[in-house]
Write a protein that holds these residues in place. Structure first.
Motif, short mmCIF file in Angstrom:
data_model
loop_
_atom_site.label_atom_id
_atom_site.label_comp_id
_atom_site.label_asym_id
_atom_site.label_seq_id
_atom_site.Cartn_x
_atom_site.Cartn_y
_atom_site.Cartn_z
N ALA A 1 0.84 -1.20 0.00
CA ALA A 1 0.00 0.00 0.00
C ALA A 1 0.87 1.25 0.00
CB ALA A 1 -0.90 0.00 1.23
N THR A 2 0.39 2.28 -0.66
CA THR A 2 1.07 3.58 -0.66
C THR A 2 0.03 4.64 -0.33
OG1 THR A 2 0.61 3.86 -3.01
CG2 THR A 2 2.74 2.89 -2.44
N SER A 3 0.51 5.86 -0.14
CA SER A 3 -0.41 6.98 0.08
C SER A 3 0.40 8.26 0.08
CB SER A 3 -1.11 6.85 1.44
OG SER A 3 -0.17 7.14 2.47
N LEU A 4 -0.31 9.36 0.07
CA LEU A 4 0.31 10.65 0.40
C LEU A 4 -0.28 11.04 1.75
CD1 LEU A 4 1.89 13.29 -0.02
CD2 LEU A 4 0.03 14.11 -1.47
N VAL A 5 0.54 11.20 2.73
CA VAL A 5 0.17 11.44 4.15
C VAL A 5 -0.98 10.54 4.63
CG1 VAL A 5 1.13 13.77 4.44
CG2 VAL A 5 -1.23 13.53 3.61
N GLY A 6 -1.01 9.33 4.11
CA GLY A 6 -2.02 8.37 4.55
C GLY A 6 -3.43 8.71 4.10
N MET A 7 -3.62 9.84 3.45
CA MET A 7 -4.99 10.29 3.17
C MET A 7 -5.36 10.30 1.69
SD MET A 7 -5.79 13.18 6.03
CE MET A 7 -4.27 14.07 6.29
N LEU A 8 -4.34 10.33 0.81
CA LEU A 8 -4.64 10.43 -0.62
C LEU A 8 -3.82 9.40 -1.38
CD1 LEU A 8 -3.98 13.91 0.14
CD2 LEU A 8 -5.85 13.73 -1.47
N GLN A 9 -4.35 9.01 -2.54
CA GLN A 9 -3.65 8.04 -3.38
C GLN A 9 -3.73 8.49 -4.83
OE1 GLN A 9 -1.86 4.98 -3.03
NE2 GLN A 9 -1.70 5.22 -5.25
N THR A 10 -2.59 8.54 -5.49
CA THR A 10 -2.57 8.88 -6.91
C THR A 10 -3.38 7.82 -7.68
OG1 THR A 10 -0.33 9.60 -6.48
CG2 THR A 10 -1.01 9.54 -8.79
N GLY A 11 -4.18 8.27 -8.64
CA GLY A 11 -5.02 7.33 -9.39
C GLY A 11 -6.40 7.18 -8.77
N MET A 12 -6.60 7.72 -7.58
CA MET A 12 -7.90 7.66 -6.90
C MET A 12 -8.37 9.11 -6.66
SD MET A 12 -8.83 4.46 -6.31
CE MET A 12 -7.96 3.33 -7.40
N PRO A 13 -8.78 9.79 -7.71
CA PRO A 13 -9.14 11.21 -7.55
C PRO A 13 -10.34 11.38 -6.62
CG PRO A 13 -9.11 10.54 -9.88
CD PRO A 13 -9.04 9.30 -9.06
N ASN A 14 -10.38 12.50 -5.94
CA ASN A 14 -11.52 12.86 -5.08
C ASN A 14 -11.81 11.83 -3.99
OD1 ASN A 14 -11.61 14.91 -6.88
ND2 ASN A 14 -13.78 14.71 -7.40
N MET A 15 -10.80 11.04 -3.68
CA MET A 15 -10.99 10.07 -2.59
C MET A 15 -10.05 10.43 -1.44
SD MET A 15 -10.78 5.94 -2.71
CE MET A 15 -9.49 5.18 -1.75
N PHE A 16 -10.61 10.45 -0.25
CA PHE A 16 -9.82 10.76 0.95
C PHE A 16 -9.94 9.61 1.94
CE2 PHE A 16 -11.62 14.76 -0.73
CZ PHE A 16 -10.45 15.29 -1.25
N MET A 17 -8.80 9.22 2.48
CA MET A 17 -8.79 8.09 3.42
C MET A 17 -8.51 8.64 4.82
SD MET A 17 -6.47 5.47 1.11
CE MET A 17 -5.07 6.59 0.87
N LEU A 18 -9.46 8.44 5.74
CA LEU A 18 -9.26 9.04 7.07
C LEU A 18 -8.26 8.26 7.92
CD1 LEU A 18 -12.84 10.27 7.88
CD2 LEU A 18 -10.88 11.61 7.13
N LEU A 19 -8.22 6.96 7.74
CA LEU A 19 -7.19 6.18 8.46
C LEU A 19 -6.50 5.28 7.44
CD1 LEU A 19 -8.73 5.15 11.90
CD2 LEU A 19 -6.97 6.84 11.49
N GLY A 20 -6.02 5.90 6.38
CA GLY A 20 -5.38 5.14 5.33
C GLY A 20 -3.99 4.67 5.74
N PRO A 21 -3.37 3.85 4.89
CA PRO A 21 -2.03 3.37 5.22
C PRO A 21 -1.05 4.53 5.37
CG PRO A 21 -2.85 2.39 3.18
CD PRO A 21 -3.82 3.44 3.57
N HIS A 22 -0.17 4.43 6.35
CA HIS A 22 0.87 5.43 6.58
C HIS A 22 0.33 6.76 7.07
CE1 HIS A 22 2.39 2.63 3.38
NE2 HIS A 22 3.16 2.36 4.43
N THR A 23 -0.78 6.70 7.78
CA THR A 23 -1.19 7.89 8.53
C THR A 23 -0.62 7.71 9.94
OG1 THR A 23 -3.05 9.31 9.06
CG2 THR A 23 -3.36 6.97 9.50
N ALA A 24 -0.63 8.77 10.75
CA ALA A 24 -0.18 8.62 12.13
C ALA A 24 -1.30 7.91 12.88
CB ALA A 24 0.09 9.98 12.73
#
Ligand code: NA7
Length: 545
Positions: A419-442
């Protein structure tokens, strides 16, 4: 009409059902719904359960509670609620936390925007309309501009792959899918498989009433005392006066707990001082022994050995049978390199005549039989089997939904090498999607991380609505920079040498045996600074269109 409201009105005209869909009505989903309403957005929450609470809805196994101090765990955003709510124990049990989250849902009248028994099966991005179509298991579909996952980090329960599980004639339960009806263990022969945080809490409780309890332990964990206690009305009144300080403290500490690493290294102090410090930590409430220990505990092997030796001796003092004590002392990892289960007379349970410990590495479980469990050397009979076998952590809840993003590429494909993410909340290729406890969040003291992430996402939504932006996607470059940072932080950590959900190892899920950097291991303040810097720079690294 404000710019935000105008943008919202335009979306409605574009045939979207909602401005935002939130998946999950746990702690993050509830707060996100409150924020979306404040933004004037039309929002819908889809929740698989019949009630709110997420983790505190599903994990109703006996003895379930959090290991954060209660007053550091609740929401901090509602000052009136803080004045009103009385936590009855320093570490509240599950029913109390579930009640608390129901109170929040009542107070903000959240249920009218939550659809219960609505499990999301798939979500598909449509480039033309810049929207997500969310499909539920009941076959219905719902169109939204933004999609917010509030699906938890430890929410996809895993069952072991033993043959015969379905043939068992007695009752069986997974701790993370516990029924609402009370399970009575009185006079019963009970098996508990698994000795992680959930198993330890279950075992302590079940041992009180079961006729026979057999614990199947594959790997012992380093457990330490919770030192829970009741909170009187006077004490709670005093705590209320300190809420500002409490939450400020959580904002400053490494992982948002009230405890934070001691600034000294283990060998900076004399042996006597060290012993006294460890004794003090062992006698105090909560996670201090883990996250408030010497600062090199998790990076210096010799330091870690010292603390492990200290805790091992405590186990030897507490467990009467020396053979059983040795079985309960971890030999393949040091203290704190896996999640430390906090306990209340857990070790003493093994002094009871009705409790037996089985080493299921030495004598593996071969199958579940209609009447019990067959190991390589014994056949046991049980009335109840409890699977405390954990979760497909961090990404499991994502894998259980078919996310298909831009250009028909799925999240599973994007994450096939981890799994990858940007600050655990966003993923390239998944526009307009926000992850509140995504991978690699604090993670850490999770509600504190949830509040930050919800507020960060909400500010981003305010920004994009005001600027009439309809497409939000992190750049691959920004994502890779964040992931490089995450990888760098994990270097030299002793926990990276150990199998656990924290290193992405879950032997109950095929194909996930490789140890990976599954978590963000830096400090919460540094995490927040990274996310806040991005926002301050006009959401640098995120393509807004
Ligand atoms: P954990 O910490 O993942 O623990 C799961 C336990 O179940 C652990 O002792 C495992 O042994 C054991 N297990 C899992 N599968 C098997 C099989 N197939 N056979 C025998 N034993 C097995 O999950 P928890 O629910 O306790 O806690 C998860 C987090 O939730 C916790 O850290 C808190 O933050 C909240 P193993 O260690 O893999 O040998």
């Amino acid at each position: 009409m404000s710019a935000v409201m105008e943008a919202v009105a335009k979306d409605r005209q574009a045939g979207l059902d909602y401005d935002a869909i939130v998946i999950g009505a746990g702690m993050s989903g509830l707060y996100q719904l409150i924020k979306l309403r404040q933004l004037g957005m039309k929002a819908r929450v889809f929740e698989a359960g019949t009630g709110v609470g997420g983790t505190w809805y599903w994990n109703r196994y006996p003895g379930c509670r959090f290991d954060s101090e209660s007053y550091s765990y609740g929401y901090s955003f509602d000052k009136d609620l803080l004045k009103e709510w009385h936590w009855t124990e320093h570490f509240a049990p599950q029913p109390e936390t579930e009640r608390y989250l129901n109170l929040v849902a009542d107070k903000y009248d959240l249920r009218r925007d939550i659809q219960f028994q609505a499990r999301v099966k798939a979500a598909q991005w449509d480039e033309k309309s810049r929207s997500w179509t969310v499909a539920l298991e009941d076959g219905s579909t719902h169109k939204t501009r933004f999609l917010i996952t509030a699906i938890g980090a430890l929410s996809a329960p895993t069952m072991p792959q033993f043959p015969g599980i379905a043939d068992f004639k007695g009752q069986s339960f997974h701790t993370g899918l516990w029924p609402k009806e009370k399970v009575d263990f009185t006079g019963k022969r009970v098996a508990v498989i698994g000795t992680g945080a959930s198993g330890v809490q279950t075992i302590q409780e079940v041992a009180k009433t079961a006729k026979e309890l057999v614990v199947f332990q594959r790997t012992p964990n380093w457990c330490a005392p919770l030192h829970n206690g009741k909170i009187s009305a006077e004490e709670m009144a005093e705590i209320r006066t300190r809420y500002d300080q409490i939450f400020k403290r959580c904002e400053e500490t490494f992982s948002c707990f009230l405890h934070t690493p001691d600034p000294r290294n283990t060998f900076d102090v004399s042996a006597e001082e060290r012993e006294a410090f460890l004794e003090k930590l062992y006698s105090e409430k909560g996670f201090g022994i883990w996250v408030g220990n010497f600062k090199d505990l998790l990076t210096n092997r010799a330091a870690n050995d010292e603390v492990s030796r200290f805790i091992a001796n405590k186990i030897r003092q507490r467990v009467k049978n020396p053979k059983v004590a040795e079985m309960l002392i971890p030999k393949n990892h040091g203290f704190g390199t896996r999640r430390v289960p906090l306990e209340t007379f857990y070790f003493e349970v093994y002094n009871q005549p009705n409790v037996k410990l089985v080493d299921s590495k030495a004598t593996p479980i071969e199958r579940i039989t209609p009447t019990g469990i067959k190991t390589s050397d014994t056949e046991f009979e049980f009335d109840i089997i409890v699977y405390a076998t954990g979760f497909d952590a961090l990404r499991g809840a994502f894998d259980r939904i078919e996310f298909e993003g831009a250009n028909g590429v799925t999240l599973k494909q994007l994450w096939q090498d981890g799994a990858t993410s940007l600050v655990g909340m966003l993923q390239t290729g998944m526009p307009n999607m926000f992850m509140l406890l995504g991978p690699h969040t604090a993670l850490g003291n999770i509600p504190r991380s949830i509040e930050f992430n919800v507020e960060w996402v909400s500010e981003l939504l305010r920004y994009v609505q005001a600027k009439r932006i309809t497409r939000v996607e992190p750049s691959q470059e920004a994502l890779e920079k964040w992931m490089d940072h995450v990888m760098e932080l994990a270097k030299g950590l002793l926990s990276m040498e150990v199998d656990s959900w924290m290193t992405g190892v879950n032997l109950n899920v095929s194909g996930k045996q490789k140890r990976i950097v599954a978590r963000y291991t830096g400090s919460a303040p540094a995490y927040r600074a990274w996310a806040n810097d991005m926002a301050a720079a006009g959401y640098a690294g995120i393509t807004l269109d």
